[in-house]
Design a protein around this motif. Sequence first.
Motif, PDB file in Angstrom:
ATOM      1  N   ALA A  16       0.648  -1.078  -0.093  1.00 14.13           N
ATOM      2  CA  ALA A  16       0.192   0.300   0.066  1.00 14.13           C
ATOM      3  C   ALA A  16       1.019   1.028  -0.463  1.00 14.13           C
ATOM      4  O   ALA A  16       1.078   1.750  -0.987  1.00 14.13           O
ATOM      5  N   CYS A  17       0.597   1.873   1.234  1.00 16.65           N
ATOM      6  CA  CYS A  17       1.139   3.110   1.119  1.00 16.65           C
ATOM      7  C   CYS A  17       1.801   4.288   1.456  1.00 16.65           C
ATOM      8  O   CYS A  17       2.093   3.683   2.644  1.00 16.65           O
ATOM      9  N   SER A 248     -10.753  -0.910  -2.151  1.00 21.44           N
ATOM     10  CA  SER A 248      -9.741  -1.402  -1.026  1.00 21.44           C
ATOM     11  C   SER A 248      -9.588   0.540   0.030  1.00 21.44           C
ATOM     12  O   SER A 248     -10.492   0.884  -0.561  1.00 21.44           O
ATOM     13  N   ILE A 250      -8.114   2.686   3.063  1.00 20.75           N
ATOM     14  CA  ILE A 250      -6.794   3.044   3.174  1.00 20.75           C
ATOM     15  C   ILE A 250      -7.102   5.025   4.489  1.00 20.75           C
ATOM     16  O   ILE A 250      -7.918   5.169   3.813  1.00 20.75           O
ATOM     17  N   TYR A 282      -3.511   2.458  10.526  1.00 26.15           N
ATOM     18  CA  TYR A 282      -3.119   2.016   9.554  1.00 26.15           C
ATOM     19  C   TYR A 282      -2.593   0.738   9.393  1.00 26.15           C
ATOM     20  O   TYR A 282      -1.803  -0.134  10.149  1.00 26.15           O
ATOM     21  N   LEU A 285      -3.490  -3.825   5.208  1.00 23.60           N
ATOM     22  CA  LEU A 285      -4.659  -3.443   3.884  1.00 23.60           C
ATOM     23  C   LEU A 285      -4.232  -4.238   3.097  1.00 23.60           C
ATOM     24  O   LEU A 285      -3.963  -5.966   2.857  1.00 23.60           O
ATOM     25  N   TYR A 300      -5.554  -9.785   2.554  1.00 23.86           N
ATOM     26  CA  TYR A 300      -5.481  -8.863   3.906  1.00 23.86           C
ATOM     27  C   TYR A 300      -3.479  -8.962   4.619  1.00 23.86           C
ATOM     28  O   TYR A 300      -3.451 -10.582   4.443  1.00 23.86           O
ATOM     29  N   ARG A 303      -0.204  -4.407   8.660  1.00 24.00           N
ATOM     30  CA  ARG A 303       0.577  -3.556   8.675  1.00 24.00           C
ATOM     31  C   ARG A 303       0.788  -3.279  10.085  1.00 24.00           C
ATOM     32  O   ARG A 303       2.627  -2.606  10.023  1.00 24.00           O
TER      33      ARG A 303
END
Lengths: 407, 443
Positions: A16-17, A248, A250, A282, A285, A300, A303
Motif C-alpha cells: 500500500a501506501c 480497498s 486506506i 493503519y 492493507l 489481507y 501493517r
Amino acid sequence: MRKLLLLMIAFLPVIACAQGFQVNLAGQKQIGMGHTGTGLLQDGASIYFNPGAMAMLPENYIQAGMSPLFFKSAFNPSGTNDVYHNADKLATPFSGYAVFGPKSSWWKLGLGVYTPFGGLTNWGNSWEGKYVLESLDLKAIYFQPTLSIKLADFISIGGGFVYNRASVNLTRAIPLADATGADGQAQLTGNGKGYGWNAGVFIKTEAGITIGIDYRSKVNTTINSGNAIFKVPASVQANFPQPNTFTSGIPLPSTTTLGFGFYPSKQWTLALDANLVGWHVYKALAFDYASNTSTLQDTYSPRLYRDAFSVRGGAEYKAADKFAIRAGGGYASAAAPDGYVTPEVPDANRYYLTGGLGYKIANRLDVDISFEFEHLFSRTQTNIESQLAGTFRSDVYIPGLSLSYHW
Amino acid sequence: MNKFKNIFILAAGILSFAACKPEFKTPAPNTGAANFSRYIAVGNSLTAGYADGGLYLEGQQNSYPSIIGKQMQQIGGGAFTQPLFTDAQSNGSGYIKLTGFDANGSPITANVTDKLAIRGFVTIPGFGDVTTYTKYSGDINNYGVPGIKLLNITYAPYGNLNGYYERLLPGAAGTNSTTYLDFVTAKSFTFFSNWLGNNDALGYATSGGVGDVLTDKATFASLYTLLISRLTANNQKGVVATIPDVTAIPYFNTVTPALILATVQKSSPSVQAIYINAKSNNDNSNTTYAARPATANDLIVLTFPTSKIGTLVSTVAGMLPYGLTPYSPIENQYVLDNNEVAITKDFVISYNTTIKAVAASKGIAVNDMYTFLNNIKANGLVVDGVSLSSNYITGGLFSLDGVHLTPRGYAVVANQFIKAINTQYGSNIPLANVASYRSVKFP
C-alpha cells in the motif's frame, strides 16, 4: 489426471501506501522554518497548519506553491553486493490557499488545496523485490473549506471540512513466466475519496508568545471499483479473470500539533512544533477483488503501524523590509514497525534540514523559495510477509517555490 | 536583478544535490580459508543443469554450479567454464515444454525436437544402444554428468555407456576407458563441490523399485571416502551436499492414489479402491509382490499413463479393468509402494550419514539438501516475495520432469551451497538474486 490447481501462485497481498510518506510540504515559508507554523501567523498556509489562526491574519491571501520532490532510495539485499536504486521520478506536492475576510473583521473564510500524503516510487521490473513492488504512485489531494473566528483579541478558533481525492497506481511482477521467461504483471489503478476535518485554536499570550493547537482528523479513504489488470501467460489467464475490479481502503492518519512562536526582536521569529501522527489506524492493507479464483484470493496484509511523532524548530530573520531568511529542522520517528517495512514506503526514522528565502517582489506580492534535505536512517529489515531482506537507505531533496498575493 | 541571479545559482545547486544517490559500502572481498581460483563441480544431472526431462543450453546456463561460479567471481573467483551446447544445437538432448492445460487443469506437454545436439546411436555390446551427443572439447569446470551414480565413478568403461559423459571425453564412442574419478581430478583445482549419490537411490525409486537397484550402503561409503580423499588430495577445500528424500519431489507426489480414485469415481461411483502390485515386506532382498488396495503411503510416478486405468486387460480371471481389481493391479514399475518407500528412505539416510561423516573427517562444508527440501515440503519457502513449494509446476522450484529444478530452483540451491561455504570457510561470497531466475514457462 495430474490435476493442477494453480493454487495461491505466490500472490502476496498487494501493499500500500503512504506512511513515512506523510508529505509535509504545505507552504514555502513554513518549510523554510523546518515545517513549523501551527503557532505562527505567516500566511494563508494557516488553513493547513492551524485554521484557528486564520482569523488573526492581518491580510487576505491568495497563494500557490509547489515542492518538486526528489526521492532517492536504494536497497541492498542482505548477503549480496547488489544495490538497486529507485528510478528518478519527480513527485510534485503542491499547495494553494485563499483566505478572505473584511478588513479587521472577526471572521475569515478560506479554501485550501494541498497534498498531505503521497508516494512515488519506481524500483523497476528487474530488481530483487519486483514481486513485492515495481512501482507505486499514490496521491491524496485534500480540499478544505475553512471558517475561522476571532473570539477575542488574544484567541481565535477555526475549522474546516476535508474532502480527500486520492488516486493510486501500483504495479508488481507476478512470478508466472511466459514462453520467453518474462514475468507477468499486476497493475492496480483507481480513484478514491474520503472525508475528515481540521480544527485549531490560536492564542496570543501576554508574554508575547503565540501558541497554536491543531487537530487534523484521520481520513478513511475508500477506493471502489479500481481496475485490477493482470497480465499473465494466456494458459493461466483464466486464473486471473479479466476485466476485474478491486475495492480497498486506506486510512490516512490524524495529526495533532502543538506549536509555539517566539519573537525575541522585531527581526526574529522563532518557532517550535511537536506532532503526533496517529498511524495506529493503519493496521492492514486489504484488497477485495470482484472476481476471485482459487489463485486470486482477496488479500489481507498486516501493517501494524504505530503512532509516530516529530519535533521541529525553525527561525526567520527579516534582514530587510523586503527580504527574509529562514532555516529549520526536525526529527520524525518511523511509523512502520520492524518486519513491516516495504519497498513502497521504505520507512525509517529521519531528520531534516531546511532553509528558505522570502522576497517581496512588489508591494503585495511575495515570492518564497525553500529547500529541504531529508535523511532517512539506514534500516536493515526482513519483511515478515515477503521475506525480502536487506537494507534501505533513502535521502530526499525538495526544492520549492511559491507566490503569495496579499492585500 | 541580483536576487534573481542568486535564486538561479541556488536552484542550480539544488538540482546538483538532487543527483546524489544513497551509497552502500560493499564489504571487502574475503575468500576466508578457501581459494576459489579454480572451482570445479562434480555431480550428476542436477549439477549439469538438467531440467524438463533433458539437458539443454538454458538449463546449463542456469545450473547451480554456474550460479555459484558467477557469485564467486564477485570476490575474485576464477573463470567458470561449462560444456555448453552451441546456440545452433541449443536444445541439446531435447526436453519437454508445457503447451497448455486440459479441461481438468492437468498440464499438457510436448517434446522439443529441433536444434538437437544428438550425434547418433552406438550399440555397446552387452549393454545396448547409447545416444551420443556432439562432442565438447574445451575447458571444463562443471563436470556434471546426467545419470551418473556414485557407483559408476571408478568404472573404466563408463564413458562408453553414458552419452553425456562420452560427450566430454576425447575418444570415439566405444573406445573410452577413463574413469569419471580420474577425469575430474586430471587438471588441478582449488575448490570443489560434489553432489553425487542421488541416482544411487533415485534410479531405484523412479523405476518403481523394479528397473534398478539401490547401491549397497557399504559400497557407497567406501566410494564416497575414495572420492573425497581424491578431491582433497592436495588439501583443496570444498562443499558436498546430502541426498534429498525421494518423497520430497513432485515426481512422486503429484499423481496420488486418492486423485486416481476420485477421478474413477466420477464415472464409476461404486469403485472403492485402486489396486497396485506391491512389495509384501520391507526387506530389500525379498522380492515377493502381491496385489492390494493402494493407500496414501504408496507413491505413483508422475509419468504413469493414467489413461490405462479402467481399460480391459487380460488376466487369469479374464478381461478386467486395469487398476481396479486385485487381478489387474497397477504394475510395479509405476508404483513406489510403502515398503519400497521405507527401503529407499533407509538407504538415503544411510548415504547421508556417510556423506556427513566423510565431510566432517576432512573439514569439508556440508549443504544439507535432505533437510532443506524436507523443510520446503513441510513449510514451503518464501523468497523475495515469491512463495515456493515442492508442488508440481505451481511450486516454482521443480521443472516439468518433477525431479530436476527450474532456474529459480537451482538459484535457491546455489544460495544454500554459498551459505554452507561461507559458514565453513569464513568467506563472503554474495548470494544470488533468486528473483531474477525464472520458474516454469507458461505458454
